[in-house]
Design a protein around this motif. Structure first.
Motif, PDB file in Angstrom:
ATOM      1  N   GLN A 119       0.832  -1.196   0.000  1.00  0.00           N
ATOM      2  CA  GLN A 119       0.000   0.000   0.000  1.00  0.00           C
ATOM      3  C   GLN A 119       0.877   1.260   0.000  1.00  0.00           C
ATOM      4  N   ALA A 120       1.919   1.253   0.841  1.00  0.00           N
ATOM      5  CA  ALA A 120       2.821   2.409   0.890  1.00  0.00           C
ATOM      6  C   ALA A 120       3.485   2.638  -0.467  1.00  0.00           C
ATOM      7  N   ASP A 121       3.888   1.556  -1.125  1.00  0.00           N
ATOM      8  CA  ASP A 121       4.511   1.685  -2.450  1.00  0.00           C
ATOM      9  C   ASP A 121       3.540   2.284  -3.466  1.00  0.00           C
ATOM     10  N   CYS A 122       2.276   1.834  -3.419  1.00  0.00           N
ATOM     11  CA  CYS A 122       1.280   2.383  -4.348  1.00  0.00           C
ATOM     12  C   CYS A 122       1.072   3.878  -4.112  1.00  0.00           C
ATOM     13  N   GLN A 123       1.038   4.281  -2.848  1.00  0.00           N
ATOM     14  CA  GLN A 123       0.858   5.700  -2.536  1.00  0.00           C
ATOM     15  C   GLN A 123       2.047   6.539  -3.000  1.00  0.00           C
ATOM     16  N   GLN A 124       3.208   5.895  -3.082  1.00  0.00           N
ATOM     17  CA  GLN A 124       4.414   6.607  -3.491  1.00  0.00           C
ATOM     18  C   GLN A 124       4.704   6.470  -4.992  1.00  0.00           C
ATOM     19  N   GLY A 125       3.767   5.854  -5.738  1.00  0.00           N
ATOM     20  CA  GLY A 125       3.892   5.798  -7.183  1.00  0.00           C
ATOM     21  C   GLY A 125       4.670   4.639  -7.747  1.00  0.00           C
ATOM     22  N   ALA A 126       5.004   3.652  -6.922  1.00  0.00           N
ATOM     23  CA  ALA A 126       5.829   2.540  -7.405  1.00  0.00           C
ATOM     24  C   ALA A 126       5.102   1.689  -8.442  1.00  0.00           C
ATOM     25  N   TRP A 127       3.795   1.461  -8.248  1.00  0.00           N
ATOM     26  CA  TRP A 127       3.042   0.630  -9.213  1.00  0.00           C
ATOM     27  C   TRP A 127       2.989   1.318 -10.577  1.00  0.00           C
ATOM     28  N   GLN A 128       2.841   2.628 -10.544  1.00  0.00           N
ATOM     29  CA  GLN A 128       2.770   3.376 -11.793  1.00  0.00           C
ATOM     30  C   GLN A 128       4.065   3.262 -12.612  1.00  0.00           C
ATOM     31  N   LYS A 129       5.146   2.944 -11.941  1.00  0.00           N
ATOM     32  CA  LYS A 129       6.441   2.832 -12.616  1.00  0.00           C
ATOM     33  C   LYS A 129       6.785   1.387 -12.984  1.00  0.00           C
ATOM     34  N   SER A 130       5.864   0.460 -12.660  1.00  0.00           N
ATOM     35  CA  SER A 130       6.151  -0.954 -12.868  1.00  0.00           C
ATOM     36  C   SER A 130       6.213  -1.304 -14.353  1.00  0.00           C
ATOM     37  N   GLU A 131       7.107  -2.233 -14.692  1.00  0.00           N
ATOM     38  CA  GLU A 131       7.244  -2.678 -16.079  1.00  0.00           C
ATOM     39  C   GLU A 131       6.308  -3.830 -16.405  1.00  0.00           C
TER      40      GLU A 131
END
Length: 314
Positions: A119-131
């Motif tokens: 959840q913390a990663d999603c809030q910090q934009g990590a999913w949006q950067k996923s390949e």
């Protein structure tokens, strides 16, 4: 009768209509130790969750006839003093079982699935950067097939066992530390050694204080997680912090501390690692639980007024 609620804030703005029907009701959101006598003067009935009513205080309350503890634990009331002064004492048991069980599994499943980290990663934009379509940065483990050791085989422990079995976990009920092993129980040392998950549901007594220290953590699997929704002090907090820092165990979910609210110096409150989930003593406090609690307190008062014994400790 004059009824006074000393710490209404613990009832989370729940309707007190059922209490208002039983007498003249006065409420205080909170009561400090210095305010207890002042807030309690003239009351026939006191309702307290955590406000301490000791012998000195009780001796000054000449009108007091009944103390209703709006909780299960009664360590905040001097029961002997109440008895000596002819004051009845009641408590409420079992009202929060569904809430505690649900929170216990919320902590377990979040730790097993690393949900809080994702959840913390999603809030910090990590999913949006996923390949790729998902992220698999952290382990996600099934509860099914895991060994869940329960310390404390009362109503709560049994309720947790039932839910764990529904998940497909292997439930182990621990025997008391150092006690002869009863049928259906597993010796304490073996129970914590073989556990993938340990969930604590025993009361805090002299026997269980510091029940789990660094010595016990070193016996556990490195992959083990431990949950405490029972009482602070059963698990040594400094030792748990060390066990988490050193990865002696994999994680912990803690809802209770030795001193509450958490002290600024408490090692668990200061711990920043992602292998700890710390919540502020909320396991008992679902909306439905507090509604049940207020209703049970009202039934205890009604029974007392009718000369009946209900949930009486004194």
């Amino acid at each position: 009768m004059k009824i006074t609620v000393l710490d209404n804030a613990t009832l989370a703005n729940t309707s007190l209509a059922c209490l208002e029907q039983l007498g003249s009701l006065k409420t205080y959101e909170l009561t400090s130790p210095e305010q207890v006598v002042e807030h309690s003067q003239g009351a026939d009935i006191l309702i307290t969750n955590k406000v301490v009513l000791n012998r000195e205080t009780i001796s000054q309350l000449k009108n007091l006839k009944l103390i209703c503890v709006s909780a299960t634990g009664t360590n905040n009331v001097d029961l002997e003093a109440a008895k000596d002064h002819g004051i009845a004492v009641t408590n409420v048991a079992g009202y929060s079982t569904p809430s505690v069980v649900q929170h216990t599994f919320s902590l377990i499943t979040n730790l097993l699935g690393n949900t809080h980290r994702y959840q913390a990663d999603c809030q910090q934009g990590a999913w949006q950067k996923s390949e790729m379509f998902c992220r698999l940065d952290y382990s996600f483990n099934d509860l099914q097939g895991k060994t869940l050791t329960i310390i404390g085989g009362g109503t709560l422990g049994q309720a947790v066992a039932n839910v764990a079995e529904a998940f497909g976990a292997n439930v182990v009920m621990s025997e008391r530390k150092g006690a002869p092993c009863r049928d259906g129980r597993t010796p304490f040392d073996e129970a914590i050694k073989t556990a993938d998950i340990i969930s604590v549901h025993c009361p805090l007594t002299e026997e269980t204080r510091n029940l789990i220290t660094l010595n016990e953590f070193k016996v556990m699997k490195p992959s083990c997680i431990i949950i405490n929704t029972a009482r602070g002090g059963i698990i040594n907090e400094a030792d748990l912090t060390s066990a988490l820092e050193q990865n002696i165990i994999a994680g912990a979910g803690v809802d209770v501390l030795t001193k509450e609210p958490a002290e600024l110096s408490n090692p668990l409150a200061n711990y920043k690692g992602s292998n700890l989930l710390l919540t502020p003593h909320i396991a008992w406090a679902s909306t439905e639980s507090i509604v049940r609690l207020v209703k049970e307190v009202s039934l205890n008062i009604k029974a007392f007024k009718q000369g009946e014994s209900r949930s009486r400790l004194v």
